[in-house]
Design a protein around this motif. Structure first.
Motif, PDB file in Angstrom:
ATOM      1  N   SER A  67       0.827  -1.221   0.000  1.00 41.54           N
ATOM      2  CA  SER A  67       0.000   0.000   0.000  1.00 41.54           C
ATOM      3  C   SER A  67       0.860   1.269   0.000  1.00 41.54           C
ATOM      4  O   SER A  67       0.374   2.355  -0.318  1.00 41.54           O
ATOM      5  CB  SER A  67      -0.937   0.008   1.212  1.00 41.54           C
ATOM      6  OG  SER A  67      -0.184   0.107   2.403  1.00 41.54           O
ATOM      7  N   PHE A  70       0.718   3.097  -3.301  1.00 42.19           N
ATOM      8  CA  PHE A  70      -0.463   3.924  -3.580  1.00 42.19           C
ATOM      9  C   PHE A  70      -0.387   5.242  -2.803  1.00 42.19           C
ATOM     10  O   PHE A  70      -0.706   6.299  -3.328  1.00 42.19           O
ATOM     11  CB  PHE A  70      -1.754   3.171  -3.225  1.00 42.19           C
ATOM     12  CG  PHE A  70      -1.866   1.841  -3.919  1.00 42.19           C
ATOM     13  CD1 PHE A  70      -1.848   1.766  -5.305  1.00 42.19           C
ATOM     14  CD2 PHE A  70      -1.971   0.659  -3.194  1.00 42.19           C
ATOM     15  CE1 PHE A  70      -1.938   0.546  -5.961  1.00 42.19           C
ATOM     16  CE2 PHE A  70      -2.063  -0.566  -3.835  1.00 42.19           C
ATOM     17  CZ  PHE A  70      -2.046  -0.623  -5.217  1.00 42.19           C
ATOM     18  N   TYR A 139      -8.943   5.835  -4.619  1.00 46.58           N
ATOM     19  CA  TYR A 139      -7.838   5.829  -5.589  1.00 46.58           C
ATOM     20  C   TYR A 139      -7.549   4.387  -6.024  1.00 46.58           C
ATOM     21  O   TYR A 139      -7.475   4.086  -7.213  1.00 46.58           O
ATOM     22  CB  TYR A 139      -6.637   6.439  -4.868  1.00 46.58           C
ATOM     23  CG  TYR A 139      -5.397   6.708  -5.683  1.00 46.58           C
ATOM     24  CD1 TYR A 139      -5.375   7.674  -6.673  1.00 46.58           C
ATOM     25  CD2 TYR A 139      -4.202   6.045  -5.394  1.00 46.58           C
ATOM     26  CE1 TYR A 139      -4.209   7.959  -7.368  1.00 46.58           C
ATOM     27  CE2 TYR A 139      -3.029   6.332  -6.081  1.00 46.58           C
ATOM     28  CZ  TYR A 139      -3.045   7.293  -7.069  1.00 46.58           C
ATOM     29  OH  TYR A 139      -1.891   7.580  -7.743  1.00 46.58           O
ATOM     30  N   ILE A 140      -7.428   3.499  -5.046  1.00 50.64           N
ATOM     31  CA  ILE A 140      -7.137   2.091  -5.364  1.00 50.64           C
ATOM     32  C   ILE A 140      -8.295   1.484  -6.157  1.00 50.64           C
ATOM     33  O   ILE A 140      -8.100   0.740  -7.116  1.00 50.64           O
ATOM     34  CB  ILE A 140      -6.880   1.283  -4.072  1.00 50.64           C
ATOM     35  CG1 ILE A 140      -5.589   1.760  -3.401  1.00 50.64           C
ATOM     36  CG2 ILE A 140      -6.824  -0.218  -4.363  1.00 50.64           C
ATOM     37  CD1 ILE A 140      -5.296   1.133  -2.057  1.00 50.64           C
ATOM     38  N   THR A 144      -8.087  -0.244  -9.857  1.00 52.17           N
ATOM     39  CA  THR A 144      -8.438  -1.647 -10.111  1.00 52.17           C
ATOM     40  C   THR A 144      -9.752  -1.770 -10.882  1.00 52.17           C
ATOM     41  O   THR A 144     -10.135  -2.872 -11.263  1.00 52.17           O
ATOM     42  CB  THR A 144      -8.588  -2.434  -8.786  1.00 52.17           C
ATOM     43  OG1 THR A 144      -9.457  -1.699  -7.924  1.00 52.17           O
ATOM     44  CG2 THR A 144      -7.263  -2.629  -8.099  1.00 52.17           C
ATOM     45  N   SER A 206      -3.741  -3.082 -10.554  1.00 51.59           N
ATOM     46  CA  SER A 206      -3.636  -1.776  -9.899  1.00 51.59           C
ATOM     47  C   SER A 206      -2.383  -0.986 -10.259  1.00 51.59           C
ATOM     48  O   SER A 206      -2.362   0.223 -10.114  1.00 51.59           O
ATOM     49  CB  SER A 206      -3.700  -1.945  -8.386  1.00 51.59           C
ATOM     50  OG  SER A 206      -2.530  -2.615  -7.931  1.00 51.59           O
TER      51      SER A 206
END
Ligand code: GLU
Length: 306
Positions: A67, A70, A139-140, A144, A206
């Motif tokens: 993470s 990101f 955002y993630i 995806t 992602s």
């Protein structure tokens, strides 16, 4: 003729599966310590949207330090080059949770992928966003194209209760003025980001934007600029695997990042992204089978950035 990635992945998976599964599941995050250590999944997605997965590639797991990519990408796009005043871009050569360099470096972490650096990124997020947790999750989900990535509140709580080293780092950096919010708030956000759960399939999708010059393949929407994407890839290559980053570069030769949940993500710029998950970690804290798989995969494909 194009390569048969499907075949290479299936063969490599079978070969690694037939070998011993060495290493250890980390025991310092109780919620993660109880995972089935024989889980093993791989997912490959290319810029044309071709996806192929094998094993437990659709099962979600704790992405942990993955993470940090990101969080960095989101923050870097918001702040621009100012960000590097607060965190450096040098490999640390020490463990992900090491405190040892912070004093000599006056509270400026060596890079955004060690815990100290990620804590600073969380602090920047708290300063610049109304609701950083929701914004990173959105955002993630955009990256995806899937709504299901989410926090695991139990894992986050379990980490918060065991965050003694992270608390030490946050407090120490606060004494240098490089943490501006309250350390507790920084740790709360940090532990939530670590607790995000995604599958290999989602992970391999992602990071396609980083393989695509900062644009989402398909829509061509700019997530970050080309230069920023190149720079994040450079940090992934030099700092993505704790103090095994040189080894990963040497054996695999792709930008990538691991997490203590046993996930590894790697990308081949302009081509594809591949994610592997296997919970047992080697002594440097990287997935034992994940490292082996990617080493063998790139041997077979003969593809690296070099
Ligand atoms: N939650 C972990 C920690 O802060 C993340 C470590 C990692 O995946 O590198 O200790």
């Amino acid at each position: 003729m194009g390569k048969d990635y499907r075949q290479i992945i299936a063969d490599t998976y079978a070969s690694i599966l037939s070998q011993e599964n060495l290493g250890k599941v980390p025991d310092y995050i109780p919620e993660i310590a109880c995972i089935d250590e024989n889980k093993f999944g791989v997912s490959f997605t290319d810029l044309n949207g071709f996806n192929f997965g094998v094993g437990d590639f659709e099962e979600k797991f704790s992405i942990q330090s993955i993470s940090k990519i990101f969080a960095l990408s989101f923050t870097y796009e918001k702040l621009g080059e100012e960000l590097w005043k607060r965190v450096d871009v040098e490999p640390s050569g020490t463990a992900f949770n090491s405190l040892v360099q912070l004093e000599a470096d006056h509270g400026i972490p060596r890079n955004p992928f060690i815990n100290a650096g990620a804590l600073v990124i969380c602090d920047v997020l708290l300063e610049n966003c109304k609701n950083p947790k929701d914004e990173i999750l959105l955002y993630i989900r955009e990256l995806t194209d899937d709504e299901s990535a989410d926090f695991n509140e139990k894992v986050a709580a379990s980490e918060m209760q065991n965050s003694f080293r992270n608390a030490a780092m946050a407090n120490y950096m606060k004494s240098f003025g490089n943490i501006r919010s309250q350390p507790d708030a920084v740790i709360e956000l940090y532990c939530h980001l670590c607790s995000i759960e995604m599958s290999c399939r989602q992970l391999s999708k992602s990071l396609l934007y980083l393989a695509n010059g900062g644009k989402l393949p398909g829509s061509n929407k700019h997530i970050i600029s080309l230069n920023k994407a190149r720079r994040i890839n450079a940090i992934l290559l030099t700092c993505g695997f704790y103090d095994e980053s040189g080894e990963f570069s040497f054996l695999v030769g792709l930008p990538g990042k691991s997490g203590v949940g046993g996930g590894i993500i790697a990308l081949y710029p302009e081509h594809y992204c591949i994610a592997v998950w296997s919970p047992k970690l080697n002594p440097k804290g990287n997935s034992y089978r994940g490292m082996k798989f990617l080493q063998e995969f790139t041997m077979q494909t003969r593809e690296s950035i070099f």
